[in-house]
Design a protein around this motif. Structure first.
Motif, PDB file in Angstrom:
ATOM      1  N   ASP A   1      96.746  44.102 119.310  1.00  5.57           N
ATOM      2  CA  ASP A   1      97.880  43.862 118.233  1.00  5.57           C
ATOM      3  C   ASP A   1      99.144  44.478 118.953  1.00  5.57           C
TER       4      ASP A   1
ATOM      5  N   ASP B   1      98.859  48.583 123.097  1.00  2.00           N
ATOM      6  CA  ASP B   1     100.294  48.397 123.052  1.00  2.00           C
ATOM      7  C   ASP B   1     100.896  48.508 124.506  1.00  2.00           C
TER       8      ASP B   1
ATOM      9  N   ARG C   1      95.431  38.785 123.630  1.00  4.32           N
ATOM     10  CA  ARG C   1      96.557  39.191 122.546  1.00  4.32           C
ATOM     11  C   ARG C   1      96.822  37.961 121.460  1.00  4.32           C
ATOM     12  N   ALA C   2      96.797  36.715 122.160  1.00  4.43           N
ATOM     13  CA  ALA C   2      96.882  35.529 121.381  1.00  4.43           C
ATOM     14  C   ALA C   2      95.744  35.293 120.504  1.00  4.43           C
ATOM     15  N   ASP C   3      94.557  35.547 120.747  1.00  4.78           N
ATOM     16  CA  ASP C   3      93.519  35.550 119.951  1.00  4.78           C
ATOM     17  C   ASP C   3      93.191  36.694 118.926  1.00  4.78           C
ATOM     18  N   GLY C   4      94.073  37.800 119.064  1.00  3.69           N
ATOM     19  CA  GLY C   4      94.166  38.800 118.102  1.00  3.69           C
ATOM     20  C   GLY C   4      93.194  39.789 118.440  1.00  3.69           C
ATOM     21  N   TYR C   5      92.829  39.919 119.602  1.00  5.82           N
ATOM     22  CA  TYR C   5      92.057  41.309 120.022  1.00  5.82           C
ATOM     23  C   TYR C   5      92.919  42.377 120.459  1.00  5.82           C
TER      24      TYR C   5
END
Length: 180
Positions: A180, A151, A174-178
């Motif tokens: 949150d 975070d 972050r953009a690819d969801g690794y």
């Protein structure tokens, strides 16, 4: 404009210097209006940046960068050696710098960097399923491994002295969801 044609032919290419790290020089280019101009460049080997996710943390390394005279918090990174792809280089650099073996690596993106001056490609790799092992630092690496909560990773990456590779790695992950 027809981008398949070469409206910018190189009329002269000059290597002015070579170091153990990069080559520098210029290309004299004929521009579309017929004039000629020297475009200076530095050619560096490909590099990999590793965003290692360890549970709820991202693995960073802190090191002193003599060029900017600052201690920097960065993602693990290094040169892609001959015969390596980005994923192989990521595994090696993560083991050497952070003492971590990655069970899984994924290339998120590869791209050209600073195309106005550099001939240099970079790959961003996410590493997961980590286990600890011994580090194998180069003789000029004095690194401290730091785990940052996922975070907080972007805020830490953006803190002075920020660098492009670390910010890019965190943003792409972050953009690819690794993260949150």
């Amino acid at each position: 404009m027809d981008w398949t044609a070469d409206p910018w032919p190189v009329v002269e290419r000059e290597r002015e210097y070579e170091t153990g790290w990069y080559t520098g020089g210029y290309d004299r280019v004929r521009q579309p209006n017929g004039t000629e101009k020297d475009y200076y460049w530095a050619a560096l080997p490909d590099a990999v940046v590793v965003l290692a996710v360890d549970g709820d943390d991202v693995v960073f390394v802190e090191q002193y960068r003599p060029v900017v005279r600052e201690h920097c918090l960065e993602l693990v990174a290094g040169i892609v050696e001959d015969g390596e792809d980005y994923e192989t280089a990521a595994r090696r650099e993560l083991r050497e710098e952070a003492g971590l073996l990655a069970g899984d690596v994924t290339l998120l993106e590869s791209f050209a960097c600073s195309t106005g001056i550099l001939r240099h490609d970079r790959g961003i790799v996410v590493a997961t399923d980590l286990t600890e092992t011994d580090r194998d630092l180069d003789d000029n690496e004095f690194l401290t491994v730091t785990r940052v909560p996922a975070d907080d990773a972007l805020a830490r990456a953006r803190a002075h002295p920020a660098n492009d590779a670390t910010i890019e790695g965190v943003l792409l992950a972050r953009a690819d969801g690794y993260l949150d």
